[in-house]
Scaffold this motif. Sequence first.
Motif, mmCIF file in Angstrom:
data_model
loop_
_atom_site.group_PDB
_atom_site.id
_atom_site.type_symbol
_atom_site.label_atom_id
_atom_site.label_comp_id
_atom_site.label_asym_id
_atom_site.label_seq_id
_atom_site.Cartn_x
_atom_site.Cartn_y
_atom_site.Cartn_z
ATOM 1 N N ASP A 219 0.823 -1.204 0.000
ATOM 2 C CA ASP A 219 0.000 0.000 0.000
ATOM 3 C C ASP A 219 0.860 1.258 0.000
ATOM 4 O OD1 ASP A 219 -2.116 -1.719 0.095
ATOM 5 O OD2 ASP A 219 -2.698 -1.276 2.160
ATOM 6 N N GLY A 220 1.840 1.306 0.892
ATOM 7 C CA GLY A 220 2.715 2.467 0.938
ATOM 8 C C GLY A 220 3.617 2.547 -0.269
ATOM 9 N N LEU A 221 4.148 1.399 -0.702
ATOM 10 C CA LEU A 221 5.067 1.359 -1.828
ATOM 11 C C LEU A 221 4.420 1.903 -3.094
ATOM 12 C CD1 LEU A 221 7.787 0.288 -3.039
ATOM 13 C CD2 LEU A 221 6.563 -1.859 -3.468
ATOM 14 N N GLN A 222 3.186 1.490 -3.346
ATOM 15 C CA GLN A 222 2.568 1.778 -4.632
ATOM 16 C C GLN A 222 1.887 3.143 -4.683
ATOM 17 O OE1 GLN A 222 0.371 -1.875 -4.951
ATOM 18 N NE2 GLN A 222 2.125 -2.996 -5.735
ATOM 19 N N THR A 223 2.131 3.969 -3.660
ATOM 20 C CA THR A 223 1.749 5.381 -3.749
ATOM 21 C C THR A 223 2.777 6.185 -4.545
ATOM 22 O OG1 THR A 223 2.867 5.898 -1.654
ATOM 23 C CG2 THR A 223 0.524 5.319 -1.539
ATOM 24 N N ALA A 224 3.814 5.512 -5.067
ATOM 25 C CA ALA A 224 4.892 6.222 -5.752
ATOM 26 C C ALA A 224 4.378 7.035 -6.935
ATOM 27 C CB ALA A 224 5.965 5.237 -6.212
ATOM 28 N N ALA A 225 3.470 6.467 -7.735
ATOM 29 C CA ALA A 225 2.968 7.197 -8.897
ATOM 30 C C ALA A 225 2.249 8.467 -8.467
ATOM 31 C CB ALA A 225 2.042 6.305 -9.723
ATOM 32 N N GLU A 226 1.409 8.361 -7.442
ATOM 33 C CA GLU A 226 0.716 9.534 -6.907
ATOM 34 C C GLU A 226 1.721 10.552 -6.376
ATOM 35 O OE1 GLU A 226 -2.743 10.342 -3.515
ATOM 36 O OE2 GLU A 226 -1.289 8.733 -3.219
ATOM 37 N N SER A 227 2.781 10.074 -5.742
ATOM 38 C CA SER A 227 3.795 10.973 -5.197
ATOM 39 C C SER A 227 4.537 11.716 -6.300
ATOM 40 C CB SER A 227 4.789 10.193 -4.334
ATOM 41 O OG SER A 227 4.158 9.659 -3.194
ATOM 42 N N VAL A 228 4.804 11.045 -7.410
ATOM 43 C CA VAL A 228 5.461 11.712 -8.539
ATOM 44 C C VAL A 228 4.637 12.901 -9.003
ATOM 45 C CG1 VAL A 228 6.083 11.468 -10.976
ATOM 46 C CG2 VAL A 228 6.785 9.723 -9.331
ATOM 47 N N ASP A 229 3.320 12.717 -9.129
ATOM 48 C CA ASP A 229 2.451 13.826 -9.537
ATOM 49 C C ASP A 229 2.550 14.987 -8.553
ATOM 50 O OD1 ASP A 229 1.443 12.463 -11.782
ATOM 51 O OD2 ASP A 229 -0.047 11.425 -10.555
ATOM 52 N N TRP A 230 2.550 14.673 -7.258
ATOM 53 C CA TRP A 230 2.627 15.710 -6.222
ATOM 54 C C TRP A 230 3.956 16.459 -6.304
ATOM 55 C CZ3 TRP A 230 5.837 16.469 -1.969
ATOM 56 C CH2 TRP A 230 5.385 17.395 -1.020
ATOM 57 N N ILE A 231 5.050 15.717 -6.507
ATOM 58 C CA ILE A 231 6.375 16.346 -6.583
ATOM 59 C C ILE A 231 6.496 17.198 -7.841
ATOM 60 C CG2 ILE A 231 8.860 15.916 -6.703
ATOM 61 C CD1 ILE A 231 8.212 13.181 -5.271
ATOM 62 N N GLU A 232 5.991 16.701 -8.963
ATOM 63 C CA GLU A 232 6.108 17.438 -10.215
ATOM 64 C C GLU A 232 5.424 18.800 -10.142
ATOM 65 O OE1 GLU A 232 6.659 14.200 -13.780
ATOM 66 O OE2 GLU A 232 4.608 14.607 -13.100
ATOM 67 N N GLU A 233 4.362 18.908 -9.371
ATOM 68 C CA GLU A 233 3.687 20.198 -9.223
ATOM 69 C C GLU A 233 4.605 21.242 -8.609
ATOM 70 O OE1 GLU A 233 0.208 19.574 -6.911
ATOM 71 O OE2 GLU A 233 -0.903 18.545 -8.508
ATOM 72 N N LYS A 234 5.576 20.803 -7.808
ATOM 73 C CA LYS A 234 6.454 21.727 -7.095
ATOM 74 C C LYS A 234 7.833 21.849 -7.732
ATOM 75 C CE LYS A 234 4.136 21.135 -2.639
ATOM 76 N NZ LYS A 234 2.902 20.585 -3.257
ATOM 77 N N LEU A 235 8.384 20.739 -8.199
ATOM 78 C CA LEU A 235 9.770 20.743 -8.674
ATOM 79 C C LEU A 235 9.900 20.578 -10.174
ATOM 80 C CD1 LEU A 235 11.540 18.631 -5.883
ATOM 81 C CD2 LEU A 235 11.277 21.117 -6.042
ATOM 82 N N GLY A 236 8.800 20.405 -10.886
ATOM 83 C CA GLY A 236 8.873 20.263 -12.327
ATOM 84 C C GLY A 236 8.867 18.814 -12.760
ATOM 85 N N PRO A 237 8.935 18.562 -14.069
ATOM 86 C CA PRO A 237 8.822 17.199 -14.601
ATOM 87 C C PRO A 237 9.887 16.266 -14.043
ATOM 88 C CG PRO A 237 8.646 18.826 -16.362
ATOM 89 C CD PRO A 237 9.068 19.568 -15.142
ATOM 90 N N TYR A 238 9.509 15.006 -13.893
ATOM 91 C CA TYR A 238 10.451 13.973 -13.473
ATOM 92 C C TYR A 238 11.671 14.022 -14.392
ATOM 93 C CZ TYR A 238 12.367 9.343 -12.523
ATOM 94 O OH TYR A 238 13.210 8.302 -12.197
ATOM 95 N N PRO A 239 12.892 14.017 -13.842
ATOM 96 C CA PRO A 239 14.067 14.342 -14.659
ATOM 97 C C PRO A 239 14.677 13.214 -15.480
ATOM 98 C CG PRO A 239 14.684 14.123 -12.351
ATOM 99 C CD PRO A 239 13.191 13.991 -12.404
ATOM 100 N N PHE A 240 14.165 11.980 -15.354
ATOM 101 C CA PHE A 240 14.791 10.862 -16.061
ATOM 102 C C PHE A 240 13.768 10.135 -16.935
ATOM 103 C CE2 PHE A 240 17.111 11.323 -11.941
ATOM 104 C CZ PHE A 240 18.270 11.873 -12.474
ATOM 105 N N ASP A 241 14.221 9.081 -17.643
ATOM 106 C CA ASP A 241 13.340 8.410 -18.602
ATOM 107 C C ASP A 241 12.754 7.112 -18.082
ATOM 108 O OD1 ASP A 241 15.539 6.748 -18.673
ATOM 109 O OD2 ASP A 241 15.995 7.042 -20.791
ATOM 110 N N SER A 242 13.031 6.746 -16.833
ATOM 111 C CA SER A 242 12.431 5.548 -16.255
ATOM 112 C C SER A 242 12.400 5.718 -14.738
ATOM 113 C CB SER A 242 13.234 4.292 -16.627
ATOM 114 O OG SER A 242 14.527 4.323 -16.033
#
Length: 521
Positions: free
Chosen positions: A314-337
């Motif tokens: 449950d905690g592990l698979q919140t990663a995708a949701e967390s990426v969206d939250w981080i991108e709102e503040k720090l910009g697009p995810y910086p790598f290709d995978s």
Amino acid sequence: MTADPGSSALAAVVATRLRTRLAVLSLVLVAGCSSTSDPADDELVTPSAAPSSATTDTGAEQGAVAATSAPVISPAVEQDLDSALSTPVEDSVYPAVGDPRIDALLYDLDLDWDPEARRLEASAIVTFRAARTAPRFQLDLGPRLTVGRLALDGEAVDFARRGKDLVVKARIRADQRYELTLDYVGTPEPAQAPTTRSDFSTTGFTITDTGEVWTMQEPYGAYTWYPVNDQPSDKALYDVTVHAPMPWTGISNGRLTELTNDGKTTTSSWQLTEPASSYLVTLAIGDYTHSANTSASGLRVDYWTPRGMATGFDGLQTAAESVDWIEEKLGPYPFDSLGLVVTDSMSAMETQTMVTLGNNDYVLSPQVVAHELVHQWYGDQVSPADWSDVWLNEGMTMLMQWLYEDDFDIRPLRGTIQDARAGDQGLRDDYGPPGAYDPQQFGSSNIYYTPGLMWNELRVALGDDEFFRIARSWLEENDNTSVTREKIFEHWETETGRELSDFFDAWITGPTTPAPGVPKG
């Protein structure tokens, strides 16, 4: 790396609120399973999927975990060596590790692991630029590993072993590029970590009781399993191939470019196409299953979990949701995978594009997963040039974790800041200020909480919009580089138009907790 869960009173509060958060998440992520069969010789290996929340014929919905039969295999590409050009330095905290004469560009590793014999047979091709003219040079390589054939540009050359130092007795000329090839064999042994943390005491290649392998290597320890310039200022590209007995799989950084078997051995190949510091490289070998989901921005997130893992999804698979939250503040995810691999460790590490997580409830919590993901921006995209500046990674990431906990009702920000400020002086007394810490206390809470407080002072003074605009511009201007504190101080002074020298010095090297507030001009 995440903060030591045993080194702060905040950990107890976080753990209590985490149980409530996970109870809510479990209503959203419902576990299931899928089966696997033995593939025929030379077939694509298809690891069985980890417990998942949704399966459709056309793929997973955004945020739902897909019960995939196999991960995506990407074609290998020709590496752009120029993208890995660095300016190596001698480390001020751990000068015995690394060689500033070497600018590694590409590590091409072929690793064959025998878990019964606890034996690694490997070959390495290290493409490097000579950073200066020198009569000899050296790489770091674990003393338990025996070197056989060694050649420079195809010609055999003399070498010597001095502990972990692999000294190559060949002259190199500044700015010329070379290719060092070598074979080596042995049972890797982790290095003693310069720390008193409760969640790790060694770094590098770690073998479990069943012969499985995991690695975490901050501030050093990559040298325990491959020849490397093991200092963060020297970023390089990676091609890694791992051979392991079926049904085990070798996991490393970047995109998966091969996953096959011959009926006895699984071969997996990985390619990291943007440069990484050596401490950000991972290797895990074991009986892994695979699942994936996708962020709202379209980033696929792969999860490699031990077969039979019963809790923590449950905690592990919140990663995708967390990426969206981080991108709102720090910009697009910086790598290709992006992937996450769960190991037998007690800690967590922001290994580039493939986050390494220990198998326990705290490490697999949503806020720790988010912490390691923020590091993909602060720590991986932009890394410290010297270990005296590890706070550059952890301070901004700690603030982001606090904001995440506040946004997701895990822990109110006001209480977190109050507790962190109340404990700051004790951290300075026990471990030193974050920019001048005790070298034998690496990774203590002073490099997390103290600079986190500093960045929060700036955030409050500037407002979120302006603060995160500057935080993003820093990443854009320094993409794929290793930097010093002087450079980030100059950036924030230029962008804000404020004189911040005394502010930064007080927080980063001062012996006393600074008073609240930020100079206005």
